[in-house]
Write a protein that holds these residues in place. Sequence first.
Motif, PDB file in Angstrom:
ATOM      1  N   ASP A  49      11.266  10.495  -0.158  1.00 41.70           N
ATOM      2  CA  ASP A  49      11.634   9.077  -0.096  1.00 41.70           C
ATOM      3  C   ASP A  49      11.255   8.442  -1.427  1.00 41.70           C
ATOM      4  O   ASP A  49      10.075   8.385  -1.786  1.00 41.70           O
ATOM      5  N   PRO A  50      12.229   7.936  -2.205  1.00 35.17           N
ATOM      6  CA  PRO A  50      11.904   7.357  -3.513  1.00 35.17           C
ATOM      7  C   PRO A  50      10.953   6.173  -3.440  1.00 35.17           C
ATOM      8  O   PRO A  50      10.351   5.800  -4.448  1.00 35.17           O
ATOM      9  N   HIS A  51      10.810   5.578  -2.265  1.00 36.55           N
ATOM     10  CA  HIS A  51       9.916   4.428  -2.114  1.00 36.55           C
ATOM     11  C   HIS A  51       8.836   4.703  -1.065  1.00 36.55           C
ATOM     12  O   HIS A  51       8.386   3.793  -0.373  1.00 36.55           O
ATOM     13  N   ARG A  52       8.421   5.958  -0.974  1.00 34.89           N
ATOM     14  CA  ARG A  52       7.336   6.310  -0.058  1.00 34.89           C
ATOM     15  C   ARG A  52       6.059   5.582  -0.493  1.00 34.89           C
ATOM     16  O   ARG A  52       5.694   5.597  -1.679  1.00 34.89           O
ATOM     17  N   PRO A  53       5.352   4.934   0.434  1.00 29.96           N
ATOM     18  CA  PRO A  53       4.110   4.255   0.068  1.00 29.96           C
ATOM     19  C   PRO A  53       3.059   5.250  -0.426  1.00 29.96           C
ATOM     20  O   PRO A  53       2.964   6.380   0.068  1.00 29.96           O
ATOM     21  N   ALA A  91      -3.203   0.559 -11.793  1.00 31.70           N
ATOM     22  CA  ALA A  91      -2.620   1.063 -10.548  1.00 31.70           C
ATOM     23  C   ALA A  91      -1.651   0.045  -9.947  1.00 31.70           C
ATOM     24  O   ALA A  91      -0.619   0.417  -9.368  1.00 31.70           O
ATOM     25  N   LEU A  92      -1.967  -1.228 -10.088  1.00 30.44           N
ATOM     26  CA  LEU A  92      -1.097  -2.275  -9.556  1.00 30.44           C
ATOM     27  C   LEU A  92       0.235  -2.339 -10.280  1.00 30.44           C
ATOM     28  O   LEU A  92       1.176  -2.993  -9.799  1.00 30.44           O
ATOM     29  N   ASP A  93       0.348  -1.669 -11.413  1.00 29.80           N
ATOM     30  CA  ASP A  93       1.613  -1.615 -12.139  1.00 29.80           C
ATOM     31  C   ASP A  93       2.509  -0.497 -11.630  1.00 29.80           C
ATOM     32  O   ASP A  93       3.551  -0.220 -12.204  1.00 29.80           O
ATOM     33  N   CYS A  94       2.100   0.154 -10.539  1.00 29.43           N
ATOM     34  CA  CYS A  94       2.895   1.209  -9.910  1.00 29.43           C
ATOM     35  C   CYS A  94       3.583   0.650  -8.663  1.00 29.43           C
ATOM     36  O   CYS A  94       2.927   0.019  -7.822  1.00 29.43           O
ATOM     37  N   ALA A  95       4.866   0.881  -8.539  1.00 33.28           N
ATOM     38  CA  ALA A  95       5.614   0.414  -7.363  1.00 33.28           C
ATOM     39  C   ALA A  95       5.177   1.172  -6.119  1.00 33.28           C
ATOM     40  O   ALA A  95       4.658   2.292  -6.196  1.00 33.28           O
ATOM     41  N   ASP A  96       5.383   0.546  -4.962  1.00 28.62           N
ATOM     42  CA  ASP A  96       5.166   1.166  -3.650  1.00 28.62           C
ATOM     43  C   ASP A  96       3.695   1.499  -3.396  1.00 28.62           C
ATOM     44  O   ASP A  96       3.378   2.368  -2.583  1.00 28.62           O
ATOM     45  N   MET A 152      10.865  -2.927   1.792  1.00 30.32           N
ATOM     46  CA  MET A 152      10.661  -4.256   1.226  1.00 30.32           C
ATOM     47  C   MET A 152       9.274  -4.353   0.595  1.00 30.32           C
ATOM     48  O   MET A 152       8.293  -3.886   1.169  1.00 30.32           O
ATOM     49  N   PRO A 153       9.168  -4.932  -0.608  1.00 33.73           N
ATOM     50  CA  PRO A 153       7.849  -5.104  -1.220  1.00 33.73           C
ATOM     51  C   PRO A 153       6.939  -5.940  -0.333  1.00 33.73           C
ATOM     52  O   PRO A 153       7.381  -6.870   0.349  1.00 33.73           O
ATOM     53  N   ALA A 154       5.672  -5.607  -0.345  1.00 31.77           N
ATOM     54  CA  ALA A 154       4.687  -6.324   0.452  1.00 31.77           C
ATOM     55  C   ALA A 154       3.434  -6.524  -0.387  1.00 31.77           C
ATOM     56  O   ALA A 154       3.323  -6.016  -1.510  1.00 31.77           O
TER      57      ALA A 154
END
Length: 416
Positions: free
Chosen positions: A250-254, A283-288, A1-3
């Motif tokens: 993991d495609p959404h690894r932090p 950098a904030l334009d990068c997911a996870d 989940m996005p945080a």
Amino acid sequence: MPAAVRFGANYTPGQGWFHHWLDFDLDAVRADLDAIAALGLDHIRVFPVWPYFQPNRTLIRPRAVEQLVQLADAAGERGLDVNVDGLQGHLSSFDFLPAWTQTWHRRSLFTDPEVLDGQAALLRTLAGALADRPNFIGMTLGNEINQFAAGPHPDPDRITPEQAGAWLGRMLAACEEGAPGKPHVHAEYDAAWYQDDQPFTPAHAARLGAMTTVHSWVFNGTAQAHGRDGVATEHHAAYLVELSKAWADDPHRPVWLQEVGAPAPLIPAGHAAAFTEATVVNALDCADLWGVTWWCSHDVDRSLADFPELEYSLGLLTSSGRVKPAGEVVARLAREWRGRVHAPAPRTTALVVDVGDEVLAPRRSVCAPGGSVFEAFARLVGEGVRPAVVLASRVDDKEHLALRGIAEVVVPEEVG
């Protein structure tokens, strides 16, 4: 989940730099932490210097550990969480290795059984001392310790990628023993991503530990070739974040942007604020993205000798605690993003990276400044594309591409 994204600083004490452990002054630390907290940051990364804490293989100084806990508690009182680096072999151009690993006692940092036992004991002890603190994030194994495993270090302990992986596994396990369930990580400088013969590999970085850490420094040839405000320079941190995702299972690894700074003279003082804003916003334009931790909190005091010139001016604050223009930028961005859900749009175009064997990455220099992948990424960004990066071995993995939101792939030769 996005945080929400975390904003923090690598804590460099205003008085005495990291030598402050030798003359620990809790009041001075509290003053530093007050200044950091006033920027609106939510965490710090802390550096207990290895030979100061473990001067003998079987002696971990209780007083030093107690002082680390006092620092963490003082940070907690100011709303700051704490990540602790365990094995400070290198900081700001200086090596800090205990005497029991050097000269007459020279033995490999990565393979000698007794050295491994000593390292694991220190990590387990530090983690255990902080395990019950609610503001303790977790451990980082050490600061860019991969530099000791290959050139250009003048006296490396050369190892294989398999030995590097074994060392990482042993040390991460020691952290887990000391503080179970915390997000323990390891951190390498960018040779892990860019240097063909570096035994610490992209696969290690992106697949071991609780999340991936990246350290972004544009003095690696990026700013020299692209200039202080070039696309590649202002997007270098974002590039490393996206490059790391190519290797993650993991495609959404932090991903934690754990170190990033504005090094003079490539980034002149008058341009530091603009560089800081561009770097963080990109950098904030990068997911996870887990967080951004600026290097560093305070400038190195000029009374201390022999640092490379750039090290004296990297702080968000002066050594006396005055906020600098880059500090004002980070403080404003931290305020703007506090509590805000971080959920950038997917990057639908992915640049293919082929480094040969994806585990050993024998041709990873294509990812380095001047390499085909690096330059193609910069050209795509300059054309208004928001590129992701994908391994050549995964371009036909429809499930992987879909989980990352990738709709098309391009190879570097097709760009520009």
